[in-house]
Design a protein around this motif. Structure first.
Motif, PDB file in Angstrom:
ATOM      1  N   ARG A  89       2.999  16.267  -8.671  1.00 40.63           N
ATOM      2  CA  ARG A  89       4.104  15.884  -7.783  1.00 40.63           C
ATOM      3  C   ARG A  89       4.761  14.588  -8.231  1.00 40.63           C
ATOM      4  O   ARG A  89       5.677  14.091  -7.584  1.00 40.63           O
ATOM      5  CB  ARG A  89       3.597  15.662  -6.362  1.00 40.63           C
ATOM      6  N   GLY A  90       4.237  13.987  -9.306  1.00 44.82           N
ATOM      7  CA  GLY A  90       4.871  12.786  -9.841  1.00 44.82           C
ATOM      8  C   GLY A  90       4.308  11.469  -9.336  1.00 44.82           C
ATOM      9  O   GLY A  90       4.868  10.406  -9.628  1.00 44.82           O
ATOM     10  N   TYR A  91       3.204  11.505  -8.574  1.00 46.25           N
ATOM     11  CA  TYR A  91       2.622  10.240  -8.119  1.00 46.25           C
ATOM     12  C   TYR A  91       1.904   9.573  -9.291  1.00 46.25           C
ATOM     13  O   TYR A  91       1.084  10.209  -9.960  1.00 46.25           O
ATOM     14  CB  TYR A  91       1.641  10.478  -6.973  1.00 46.25           C
ATOM     15  N   LYS A  92       2.187   8.295  -9.494  1.00 47.94           N
ATOM     16  CA  LYS A  92       1.637   7.593 -10.651  1.00 47.94           C
ATOM     17  C   LYS A  92       0.683   6.474 -10.251  1.00 47.94           C
ATOM     18  O   LYS A  92       0.054   5.858 -11.099  1.00 47.94           O
ATOM     19  CB  LYS A  92       2.783   6.976 -11.493  1.00 47.94           C
ATOM     20  N   LYS A  93       0.642   6.159  -8.953  1.00 42.58           N
ATOM     21  CA  LYS A  93      -0.239   5.084  -8.485  1.00 42.58           C
ATOM     22  C   LYS A  93      -1.198   5.649  -7.444  1.00 42.58           C
ATOM     23  O   LYS A  93      -0.763   6.132  -6.394  1.00 42.58           O
ATOM     24  CB  LYS A  93       0.593   3.954  -7.873  1.00 42.58           C
ATOM     25  N   LEU A  94      -2.477   5.638  -7.742  1.00 40.01           N
ATOM     26  CA  LEU A  94      -3.466   6.228  -6.850  1.00 40.01           C
ATOM     27  C   LEU A  94      -4.496   5.189  -6.430  1.00 40.01           C
ATOM     28  O   LEU A  94      -4.870   4.325  -7.215  1.00 40.01           O
ATOM     29  CB  LEU A  94      -4.215   7.373  -7.548  1.00 40.01           C
ATOM     30  N   LEU A  95      -4.953   5.325  -5.171  1.00 42.27           N
ATOM     31  CA  LEU A  95      -6.073   4.497  -4.725  1.00 42.27           C
ATOM     32  C   LEU A  95      -7.137   5.443  -4.162  1.00 42.27           C
ATOM     33  O   LEU A  95      -6.862   6.202  -3.226  1.00 42.27           O
ATOM     34  CB  LEU A  95      -5.590   3.488  -3.679  1.00 42.27           C
ATOM     35  N   ILE A  96      -8.317   5.414  -4.784  1.00 42.74           N
ATOM     36  CA  ILE A  96      -9.396   6.309  -4.373  1.00 42.74           C
ATOM     37  C   ILE A  96     -10.319   5.555  -3.424  1.00 42.74           C
ATOM     38  O   ILE A  96     -10.746   4.443  -3.732  1.00 42.74           O
ATOM     39  CB  ILE A  96     -10.219   6.799  -5.587  1.00 42.74           C
ATOM     40  N   LEU A 136       0.825  -1.204   0.000  1.00 44.11           N
ATOM     41  CA  LEU A 136       0.000   0.000   0.000  1.00 44.11           C
ATOM     42  C   LEU A 136       0.860   1.255   0.000  1.00 44.11           C
ATOM     43  O   LEU A 136       0.432   2.324  -0.438  1.00 44.11           O
ATOM     44  CB  LEU A 136      -0.929  -0.018   1.226  1.00 44.11           C
ATOM     45  N   ASP A 137       2.106   1.117   0.488  1.00 43.19           N
ATOM     46  CA  ASP A 137       3.019   2.265   0.540  1.00 43.19           C
ATOM     47  C   ASP A 137       3.286   2.861  -0.837  1.00 43.19           C
ATOM     48  O   ASP A 137       3.712   4.009  -0.945  1.00 43.19           O
ATOM     49  CB  ASP A 137       4.348   1.851   1.179  1.00 43.19           C
ATOM     50  N   ASP A 138       3.064   2.062  -1.898  1.00 42.62           N
ATOM     51  CA  ASP A 138       3.330   2.578  -3.240  1.00 42.62           C
ATOM     52  C   ASP A 138       2.198   3.449  -3.766  1.00 42.62           C
ATOM     53  O   ASP A 138       2.343   4.072  -4.821  1.00 42.62           O
ATOM     54  CB  ASP A 138       3.546   1.406  -4.208  1.00 42.62           C
ATOM     55  N   PHE A 139       1.075   3.484  -3.050  1.00 47.99           N
ATOM     56  CA  PHE A 139      -0.090   4.215  -3.558  1.00 47.99           C
ATOM     57  C   PHE A 139      -0.327   5.518  -2.804  1.00 47.99           C
ATOM     58  O   PHE A 139      -0.173   5.566  -1.574  1.00 47.99           O
ATOM     59  CB  PHE A 139      -1.351   3.348  -3.439  1.00 47.99           C
ATOM     60  N   TYR A 140      -0.711   6.546  -3.519  1.00 49.22           N
ATOM     61  CA  TYR A 140      -1.206   7.769  -2.895  1.00 49.22           C
ATOM     62  C   TYR A 140      -2.696   7.543  -2.636  1.00 49.22           C
ATOM     63  O   TYR A 140      -3.431   7.157  -3.540  1.00 49.22           O
ATOM     64  CB  TYR A 140      -0.996   8.968  -3.826  1.00 49.22           C
ATOM     65  N   LEU A 141      -3.131   7.768  -1.373  1.00 46.74           N
ATOM     66  CA  LEU A 141      -4.533   7.522  -1.017  1.00 46.74           C
ATOM     67  C   LEU A 141      -5.338   8.810  -1.115  1.00 46.74           C
ATOM     68  O   LEU A 141      -4.970   9.823  -0.511  1.00 46.74           O
ATOM     69  CB  LEU A 141      -4.635   7.019   0.425  1.00 46.74           C
ATOM     70  N   ILE A 142      -6.436   8.784  -1.864  1.00 44.86           N
ATOM     71  CA  ILE A 142      -7.341   9.939  -1.883  1.00 44.86           C
ATOM     72  C   ILE A 142      -8.709   9.490  -1.362  1.00 44.86           C
ATOM     73  O   ILE A 142      -9.353   8.627  -1.964  1.00 44.86           O
ATOM     74  CB  ILE A 142      -7.474  10.549  -3.287  1.00 44.86           C
ATOM     75  N   PHE A 143      -9.112  10.053  -0.229  1.00 50.55           N
ATOM     76  CA  PHE A 143     -10.430   9.780   0.325  1.00 50.55           C
ATOM     77  C   PHE A 143     -11.412  10.737  -0.335  1.00 50.55           C
ATOM     78  O   PHE A 143     -11.222  11.953  -0.296  1.00 50.55           O
ATOM     79  CB  PHE A 143     -10.419   9.955   1.839  1.00 50.55           C
ATOM     80  N   SER A 144     -12.454  10.169  -0.937  1.00 50.70           N
ATOM     81  CA  SER A 144     -13.321  10.989  -1.774  1.00 50.70           C
ATOM     82  C   SER A 144     -14.773  10.940  -1.308  1.00 50.70           C
ATOM     83  O   SER A 144     -15.531  10.082  -1.739  1.00 50.70           O
ATOM     84  CB  SER A 144     -13.203  10.501  -3.222  1.00 50.70           C
ATOM     85  N   PRO A 145     -15.161  11.844  -0.401  1.00 53.03           N
ATOM     86  CA  PRO A 145     -16.577  11.929  -0.019  1.00 53.03           C
ATOM     87  C   PRO A 145     -17.354  12.799  -1.001  1.00 53.03           C
ATOM     88  O   PRO A 145     -16.765  13.568  -1.775  1.00 53.03           O
ATOM     89  CB  PRO A 145     -16.540  12.598   1.352  1.00 53.03           C
ATOM     90  N   HIS A 146     -18.676  12.666  -0.961  1.00 50.46           N
ATOM     91  CA  HIS A 146     -19.535  13.555  -1.756  1.00 50.46           C
ATOM     92  C   HIS A 146     -19.407  14.970  -1.201  1.00 50.46           C
ATOM     93  O   HIS A 146     -19.335  15.162  -0.003  1.00 50.46           O
ATOM     94  CB  HIS A 146     -20.989  13.083  -1.660  1.00 50.46           C
ATOM     95  N   SER A 147     -19.379  15.958  -2.078  1.00 53.70           N
ATOM     96  CA  SER A 147     -19.256  17.342  -1.623  1.00 53.70           C
ATOM     97  C   SER A 147     -20.594  17.883  -1.122  1.00 53.70           C
ATOM     98  O   SER A 147     -21.642  17.269  -1.321  1.00 53.70           O
ATOM     99  CB  SER A 147     -18.739  18.230  -2.760  1.00 53.70           C
TER     100      SER A 147
END
Lengths: 441, 441
Positions: free
Chosen positions: B359-366, B287-298
């Motif tokens: 910023r160069g992050y290529k692996k994302l987990l939403i 999981l360390d390879d992924f940037y985590l984005i928590f995505s709630p409804h606005s």
């Protein structure tokens, strides 16, 4: 012909700077709408004075829009990608491989607003405090900040001095912060880190200029900024950093600033609160008998609308304290110290006291959650003034947990936070990295 | 003489209802200022038309203020203490000894907005959705809500149908929520609780009226409201409860409503997210390879200014997930689905994707953190539309964790939450109380 020419040029030119300013406001925000409409009264006045035909109004509007677009594009071109992201409220995102600091080149600077050391220092401290537009923004502050600050200081100086007199004259913050700096330096030394820890205030000595000069004399290159406001706000940490950087530009432009990671969820920081809360109980008493009110300093609501994470981070700290206490009910967050006609974060501590006592709760424990040292806001406001109000409302038992000051768990949290920004030392790389990984957040 | 009399009476009378409305807005808020100034254009128009002297202006202002004060006092007198506290943004405070529900008299009602079951239901669902002023407030909504809703549905129906087509036609929410209701009922049965669990939607069947009628037919007296929006907002849970109570007033006024405690910090709820995140990893991946984005409804920003805790609670949930994951860096919260010219909670998911890739992050987990079942917002918006955007921005690996649906830990969290509102059963009082004490929050 001439009046039409004057009116056209005015509609165009006046709107260019307005568009420039507007471009730096969030779209459709109140400020954004203001800068679009600001030139209208002037243009209407000119139209009436010059006696131009009303059929020319659409042309005037068209030229105003063109002016706004030119101004906006001009700003857009001079804007850095950091500014663009700030407008979109993107929080600081860690660079993929952030440079770790070299211990031998680093000074840790603890940041706080400061306070008057004696009662004679009160007016000077307050003048600096209120004159800072980053801390409190008055209407049309770019014109009237100084005037409003002078008004506030003049009319509140006597009351302020009386309040400081109640807590023994002046604020204990200079001595408290000094003790924290020494405790942190000793804890780092215990971990084998030889590193200077100093502190810097915004509105009382040591001022940003003194701090920067001291770093320059020591010959070190890196400053690690560690705020004593655990929850980030532009008004506190943001203002501290702004004035330090401003001073550095003048005095020691070679210095590099690094912001330490946040510690408002660090286990040690949370544990320090839990201990301070439990210290308020006498033997045989149960915390279950008390209604808990977490009382952070309030902020004007515009700060929230502009993306300040302060209130979000406070609520996270409170959630973690509650989890540690095993508490799910009979608690609330209430903000203290709101003044003036702006809208502030709610509910206020005053309103909360009324609401809680109306439900029949007679035993309250107030936790001043955003402070790490005792301030006028805790010692006088919560412990004296709100205690009187609570008495009038029929509260039988009113207690306030003390600030975490030099609690060993808090000092441990600060030391972990500093270590997270430093390069790991060769022989113990894995142990140290693991340690920080486990303990930060 | 007559024009002056007309103007005076108008200035006074027009301001009484305005003062009445104003009194229900937070002091110095934008709405508060609006209702004070709203009658001014009318009065100016009347003054010009009637040709009264400008020396009469102060008298007019005086009468307007009197009208405002009368209106305000009138509202003040008819206002309950609950309304007063709502204005002060005091959250629901637990009564000292809240009545526990009798299991044999209780129906648990899971709340959600609902969704179109097939593509043919899309326009009807959307019409109901947009017509609810509690969910989305248009400018001057008390006059134009219906008109704006019609506009939106008319111009967006085709696009909406296409989007539902992409996820297989219609929304899976009816079946998903039904499965959750059955799983919760079974879990409660395992704990020896014989209790009906049903679900109720706001904008699609089962509608509030059907739910209330079903409860009436069962002859039970208590409804335990358990929202499937874990983070409270007036726009979601608040609207659900409002329409259920409205239906009950007509159909079955004897029914008693109790709101279940919040579970957005429950260990089981958090663990369900942690598991769903880790399910996205293939063997050997970290999981360390992924940037985590928590995505709630606005939500529109005005909801935050009015004291909606949604965004605060989201940030607490995210903090607890991060603690569980041992993660301190490379994560962010970004809100999805903002539409229209209002200001919404920021940053947007779109802006965040740009900032992170810059910023160069290529692996994302939403992580769609505010949803417990998959919706059009997760399946189509995040998994299809934002995936395309991420691809354009150069993201090499884009993943979305699935909704927690019927994760056993989530069902355990719901069951604990229900039990916290029920009277403990005699033989096992201590065990049950202890269980709930440990697990809620």
């Amino acid at each position: 012909m001439v009046p039409y020419l004057i009116l056209s040029v005015a509609a165009l030119l006046v709107n260019i700077p307005m568009g420039y300013i507007r471009e730096n406001c969030p779209q459709f925000s109140l400020r954004w709408l203001f800068w679009i409409h600001a030139p209208i009264p002037l243009i209407i006045y000119m139209r009436v004075t010059l006696g131009t035909s009303k059929w020319f109004i659409p042309v005037g509007i068209f030229l105003a829009v063109v002016g706004q677009v030119i101004g906006g594009r001009w700003r857009g071109k001079t804007r850095s990608s950091e500014e663009v992201e700030r407008l979109k409220q993107i929080p600081a995102i860690d660079a993929p491989d952030q440079k770790k600091l070299d211990e031998s080149q680093t000074t840790v600077v603890l940041l706080n607003m400061g306070g008057p050391r004696t009662n004679a220092d009160v007016p000077d401290f307050q003048k600096r405090l209120f004159a800072d537009p980053l801390l409190i923004r008055f209407p049309l502050s770019f014109l009237f900040q100084g005037f409003f600050a002078w008004l506030l200081v003049t009319f509140r100086a006597k009351a302020a001095r009386e309040r400081y007199q109640l807590i023994g004259g002046g604020s204990p913050i200079f001595e408290s912060t000094g003790r924290q700096a020494r405790a942190l330096q000793e804890e780092l030394a215990r971990r084998g880190r030889k590193i200077d820890v100093v502190f810097s205030f915004n509105y009382s000595a040591p001022f940003p200029e003194e701090t920067i000069s001291a770093v320059q004399r020591s010959g070190k290159r890196d400053v690690l900024l560690l705020s004593l406001y655990p929850h980030y706000s532009k008004a506190t940490t943001g203002s501290n950093i702004y004035y330090l950087k401003k001073a550095a530009k003048q005095i020691y432009p070679e210095v590099q600033f690094t912001e330490a990671p946040a510690y408002y969820l660090h286990d040690g920081y949370i544990q320090a609160f839990v201990d301070r809360i439990q210290e308020q109980l006498k033997p045989g008493e149960s915390l279950d008998d008390f209604y808990l009110i977490f009382s952070p300093h309030s902020l004007p609501l515009y700060s929230l609308v502009e993306g300040d994470p302060y209130a979000f981070q406070i609520s996270q700290t409170v959630a973690k304290i509650l989890t540690r206490l095993g508490r799910t009910t009979r608690w609330g967050i209430a903000y203290q110290s709101a003044v003036g006609p702006l809208q502030w974060l709610k509910p206020s501590l005053e309103d909360m006291l009324e609401a809680v006592t109306r439900r029949g709760y007679k035993k309250l424990l107030i936790v001043p959650v955003a402070f790490v040292t005792d301030h006028i806001e805790t010692l006088c406001e919560v412990d004296i003034e709100y205690r009187q109000l609570a008495g009038k409302l029929g509260v039988a038992d009113y207690r306030m947990s003390r600030a975490i000051e030099c609690h060993p768990e808090f000092i441990r949290a600060l030391a972990d936070t500093v270590e997270a920004a430093l390069a790991p030392r060769a022989p113990e790389v894995h142990r140290s990295a693991q340690f920080v990984h486990e303990h930060i957040v």
